[in-house]
Design an enzyme around this catalytic site. Structure first.
Site, PDB file in Angstrom:
ATOM      1  N   HIS A  19     -65.155 -10.327 -75.734  1.00 31.22           N
ATOM      2  CA  HIS A  19     -64.646 -10.579 -73.953  1.00 31.22           C
ATOM      3  C   HIS A  19     -63.697 -11.958 -74.340  1.00 31.22           C
ATOM      4  O   HIS A  19     -62.403 -11.863 -73.640  1.00 31.22           O
ATOM      5  CB  HIS A  19     -65.890 -11.184 -73.392  1.00 31.22           C
ATOM      6  CG  HIS A  19     -66.895  -9.814 -73.130  1.00 31.22           C
ATOM      7  ND1 HIS A  19     -66.259  -8.700 -72.782  1.00 31.22           N
ATOM      8  CD2 HIS A  19     -68.236  -9.700 -73.211  1.00 31.22           C
ATOM      9  CE1 HIS A  19     -67.379  -7.800 -72.522  1.00 31.22           C
ATOM     10  NE2 HIS A  19     -68.494  -8.302 -72.796  1.00 31.22           N
ATOM     11  N   LEU A  54     -44.537 -11.848 -59.652  1.00 36.70           N
ATOM     12  CA  LEU A  54     -45.939 -10.926 -60.089  1.00 36.70           C
ATOM     13  C   LEU A  54     -46.901 -11.570 -59.254  1.00 36.70           C
ATOM     14  O   LEU A  54     -47.468 -12.653 -59.478  1.00 36.70           O
ATOM     15  CB  LEU A  54     -45.867 -10.965 -61.551  1.00 36.70           C
ATOM     16  CG  LEU A  54     -47.310 -10.188 -62.240  1.00 36.70           C
ATOM     17  CD1 LEU A  54     -46.907  -8.849 -61.824  1.00 36.70           C
ATOM     18  CD2 LEU A  54     -47.331 -10.586 -63.470  1.00 36.70           C
ATOM     19  N   ASP A  71     -61.312  -1.903 -71.208  1.00 40.48           N
ATOM     20  CA  ASP A  71     -62.465  -1.564 -71.910  1.00 40.48           C
ATOM     21  C   ASP A  71     -62.446  -1.721 -73.473  1.00 40.48           C
ATOM     22  O   ASP A  71     -61.197  -1.710 -74.030  1.00 40.48           O
ATOM     23  CB  ASP A  71     -62.467  -0.031 -71.478  1.00 40.48           C
ATOM     24  CG  ASP A  71     -64.122   0.190 -71.859  1.00 40.48           C
ATOM     25  OD1 ASP A  71     -65.040  -0.456 -71.989  1.00 40.48           O
ATOM     26  OD2 ASP A  71     -64.063   1.540 -71.980  1.00 40.48           O
TER      27      ASP A  71
END
Length: 254
Positions: A51, A145, A34
């Site tokens: 972004h 991962l 955020d």
């Protein structure tokens, strides 16, 4: 490219002056990314610049998570509520997975990272879906991962859909009512193949969950920071994990 993989666990520890306990690293870390828009606004830039900067943070955090031994990293990339944003911003957000994966996919493959998506494919633009599915296919045999993008995801919708599916099976006689359990519901959720998150991080100073993994986070540790997502670095991840390691997880017991 993932050049920063050359950095070691001790390098990260020295930067933050914390000592990680290798036997107590959270298996699953989930992050509500955020603050992109506010980061950009504070610099006199358009929201889309935030972004784009946030995409670079994805790379940094993926690198660090792999280095310290996290097994699953779930990133809240786009919620079912985010479709309400202005069209030009949504269009830009839908291009980011394609841009990120086109640049980083080869390195992800090389580093044994497996890409997953949690969310609904319906409604995603073809170019977004194609990029994600290509990454999933190319990394499906990797064993390192798991980089899990929560894309077009909303937890309440996930729970409602799961309940509907179970109710349909009961109605059709495929499942008995007494067979419904927490384990059954967990396994039927979109994250059924993944462990519940041990640690949930939210950036930007907001202290809320925003319809993210509501069932799965029943016993997750929560860590909030005022840092905007584009500013989030390896050091912040280490700080969050060290805080996690100082907590006692009792799961309702003593």
């Amino acid at each position: 490219m993932f050049h920063l993989f050359k950095r070691t666990r001790s390098d990260l520890e020295r930067e933050e002056a914390f000592e990680l306990m290798p036997d107590n690293v959270p298996k699953h870390v989930a992050i509500i990314m955020d603050g992109n828009g506010r980061w950009a606004k504070g610099r006199g830039l358009p929201r889309i610049a935030g972004h784009h900067a946030g995409m670079k943070a994805v790379k940094r955090v993926t690198i660090a998570a792999d280095e310290i031994g996290v097994e699953v990293l779930t990133l809240y990339a786009f919620s079912t509520e985010n479709w309400k944003r202005p069209r030009d911003e949504v269009d830009f957000l839908m291009k980011l997975p394609q841009e990120f994966l086109s640049i980083e996919l080869d390195e992800l493959v090389e580093k044994n990272v497996r890409v997953r998506m949690t969310g609904w494919k319906e409604g995603l633009p073809a170019h977004t879906l194609e990029a994600v599915e290509k990454a999933i296919e190319r990394t499906k045999h990797n064993t390192g991962l798991i980089l899990n993008f929560a894309l077009n995801y909303g937890s309440r919708h996930e729970i409602v859909q799961t309940v509907r599916d179970i109710a349909s099976e009961v109605r059709q006689g495929e499942l008995k009512q007494e067979d419904i359990s927490e384990e059954l519901i967990s396994n039927r959720l979109l994250t059924g193949a993944l462990p519940d998150p041990d640690l949930i991080i939210r950036t930007s100073g907001e202290i809320r969950i925003s319809n993210f993994l509501l069932w799965q986070m029943a016993y997750s540790e929560l860590w909030f920071t005022d840092i905007y997502w584009p500013e989030f670095t390896e050091r912040h991840l280490v700080q969050a994990v060290c805080e996690y390691q100082r907590r006692a997880r009792r799961y309702g017991g003593l």
